[in-house]
Design an enzyme around this catalytic site. Structure first.
Site, mmCIF file in Angstrom:
data_model
loop_
_atom_site.group_PDB
_atom_site.id
_atom_site.type_symbol
_atom_site.label_atom_id
_atom_site.label_comp_id
_atom_site.label_asym_id
_atom_site.label_seq_id
_atom_site.Cartn_x
_atom_site.Cartn_y
_atom_site.Cartn_z
ATOM 1 N N ARG A 29 0.821 -1.221 0.000
ATOM 2 C CA ARG A 29 0.000 0.000 0.000
ATOM 3 C C ARG A 29 0.851 1.267 0.000
ATOM 4 N NH1 ARG A 29 -5.641 -0.168 1.623
ATOM 5 N NH2 ARG A 29 -6.375 -2.108 0.778
ATOM 6 N N ARG A 33 -3.954 6.943 0.301
ATOM 7 C CA ARG A 33 -4.460 8.171 0.933
ATOM 8 C C ARG A 33 -3.473 8.927 1.799
ATOM 9 N NH1 ARG A 33 -9.367 4.809 2.958
ATOM 10 N NH2 ARG A 33 -7.606 3.379 2.838
ATOM 11 N N ARG A 42 -8.073 11.894 -5.959
ATOM 12 C CA ARG A 42 -9.314 11.253 -5.502
ATOM 13 C C ARG A 42 -10.440 12.262 -5.275
ATOM 14 N NH1 ARG A 42 -12.167 8.610 -4.503
ATOM 15 N NH2 ARG A 42 -12.142 7.329 -2.630
ATOM 16 N N ASP A 78 -6.840 -3.079 -7.503
ATOM 17 C CA ASP A 78 -7.351 -3.660 -6.267
ATOM 18 C C ASP A 78 -7.535 -5.153 -6.462
ATOM 19 O OD1 ASP A 78 -8.472 -2.564 -3.542
ATOM 20 O OD2 ASP A 78 -9.706 -4.275 -4.132
ATOM 21 N N TYR A 156 -14.697 -11.845 0.548
ATOM 22 C CA TYR A 156 -15.446 -10.643 0.144
ATOM 23 C C TYR A 156 -16.683 -11.011 -0.685
ATOM 24 C CZ TYR A 156 -11.672 -7.705 1.859
ATOM 25 O OH TYR A 156 -10.760 -7.077 2.670
#
Ligand code: CP3
Length: 357
Positions: A29, A33, A42, A78, A156
């Site tokens: 990662r 953000r 974003r 992703d 998921y």
């Protein structure tokens, strides 16, 4: 195995057991953000647009490399893109990813298709080939592709999104293991073809993410996870001519390390619950290890962080070791601390010299 091949990226050379001038460093990662450049993009674009628009995904993939000079660029994407390509409707909300409907029945599993990587996820391969072109003048930096593992993807898909206790997944595992195996098998076919396509498109290393593998005990790992890791890794090794090294990451893996090594990944990425010396003792000094700084260490005072980074490099050393975090960077990570960690690893020899005085 220890011949020097200077045109190969440092990360690839670490995977091939070479003795290096210093360990390579990248972060799970590493894009995202915590970077103001990412947050600015974003504000104007949705997360999925950032993944699917080649210009945006290229820019975001390169942001951490340009800002801090990590030894690898990981494609910005992703793990849930393949389930979307299998026919599920994927969204990202405030609480993370979700699917419009979850997989619960035989009919749901039957309805999932096995996507063709180029036809159905071609933007990922285009991203990788574009990134390789961007890196032509920097052959020391590696390009990393990745995929989620069948078990984590299934979690998921069956839960319909993020979950605390994985109740639907675990009920299916107890009530109808055959159905779960059918789903895991379809995911394995999907992930294998996807990773092969990524390697053909230019990924020089691929990482398998099994974020939720650690919720099972060893027997559960052997039944529902290990056979699929094995199939994916075997199949990648059989087909690619010059095999791209495969990194296997399972979060919460302290009780699973030996079983993970049985599937013969090139690298095992360890979380921070197992120290590097302990992992070496258990797996043998020939296994290449990646990890395992607690990502929260990056939120501490710079002196504390620097001492932790130095300790870890000293434990890992310059052979069979790749510096990384034990799980992904979190959004509140200060950018200057990421820079400090990268600079500390990159000046490893200097530290050796000063600590010897
Ligand atoms: O490492 C990188 O820089 C590449 C990018 C990357 C992302 N997701 C971008 C992302 C990678 C390698 C992933 C993998 C991923 N995605 C995993 C496995 C690794 C891990 O962290 O355990 C998982 C479980 C996912 C699924 C996922 N995607 C979740 C649970 C979330 C929400 C939680 C969160 O961190 O926000 C995402 C969203 C996501 N994936 C973001 C990013 C940058 C944040 C999206 C945003 O900008 O709002």
């Amino acid at each position: 195995m220890e011949t020097q091949s200077t045109e190969q990226p440092l990360l690839v050379r670490a995977c091939r057991h070479e003795v290096l001038e210093r360990p390579p460093i990248w972060f799970m990662r590493q894009a995202g953000r915590y970077m103001p450049e990412y947050r600015a993009l974003r504000e104007k674009h949705s997360f999925l647009d950032c993944c699917k628009n080649i210009d945006l995904a290229t820019e975001i993939s390169l942001q951490p490399y340009k800002a801090f000079g990590m030894d690898a660029v990981i494609m910005f994407c992703d793990i849930l893109i393949p389930p979307e390509a299998m026919g599920m409707k994927l969204g990202f909300g405030d609480k993370g990813p979700y699917f419009e409907s979850a997989i619960r029945t035989q009919a749901d599993v039957d309805a999932l298709s096995i996507p063709d990587p180029m036809d159905d996820m071609g933007f990922v391969m285009n991203l990788l080939s574009g990134l390789r072109r961007e890196l032509t003048n920097d052959p020391e930096t590696a390009l990393i592709g990745f995929a989620g593992c069948p078990w984590t993807l299934a979690s998921y898909m069956i839960e319909g999104g993020v979950s605390k206790n994985f109740a639907h997944l675990r009920c299916m595992m107890y009530d109808n293991p055959a159905l779960l195996h059918q789903l895991l098998d379809k995911l394995t076919q999907t992930v294998t073809a996807y990773l092969k396509a990524q390697i053909e498109a230019g990924a020089q290393v691929v990482q398998l993410f099994d974020t939720w593998g650690g919720i099972l005990d060893l027997a559960g790992y052997r039944e529902f996870i290990q056979p699929y890791h094995q199939k994916i890794i075997r199949s990648l090794k059989e087909t690619s001519q010059e095999q791209a090294p495969v990194v296997l990451y399972v979060n919460g893996s302290a009780h699973l390390l030996e079983a993970m090594a049985e599937v013969q990944p090139d690298v095992i990425s360890v979380d921070w619950l197992t120290t590097i010396p302990e992992a070496r003792k258990r797996l043998g000094s020939e296994m290449v290890l990646q990890g395992n700084l607690d990502p929260i260490a990056l939120l501490t005072r710079p002196e504390v962080l620097e001492a932790m980074v130095r300790d870890l490099i000293t434990q890992g050393g310059n052979q069979n070791y790749i510096f990384n975090v034990g799980h992904g960077l979190i959004p509140s990570t200060p950018v200057e601390h990421v820079r400090l960690a990268v600079d500390t690893v990159k000046s490893w020899n200097k530290h050796l010299a000063t600590s010897a005085v």
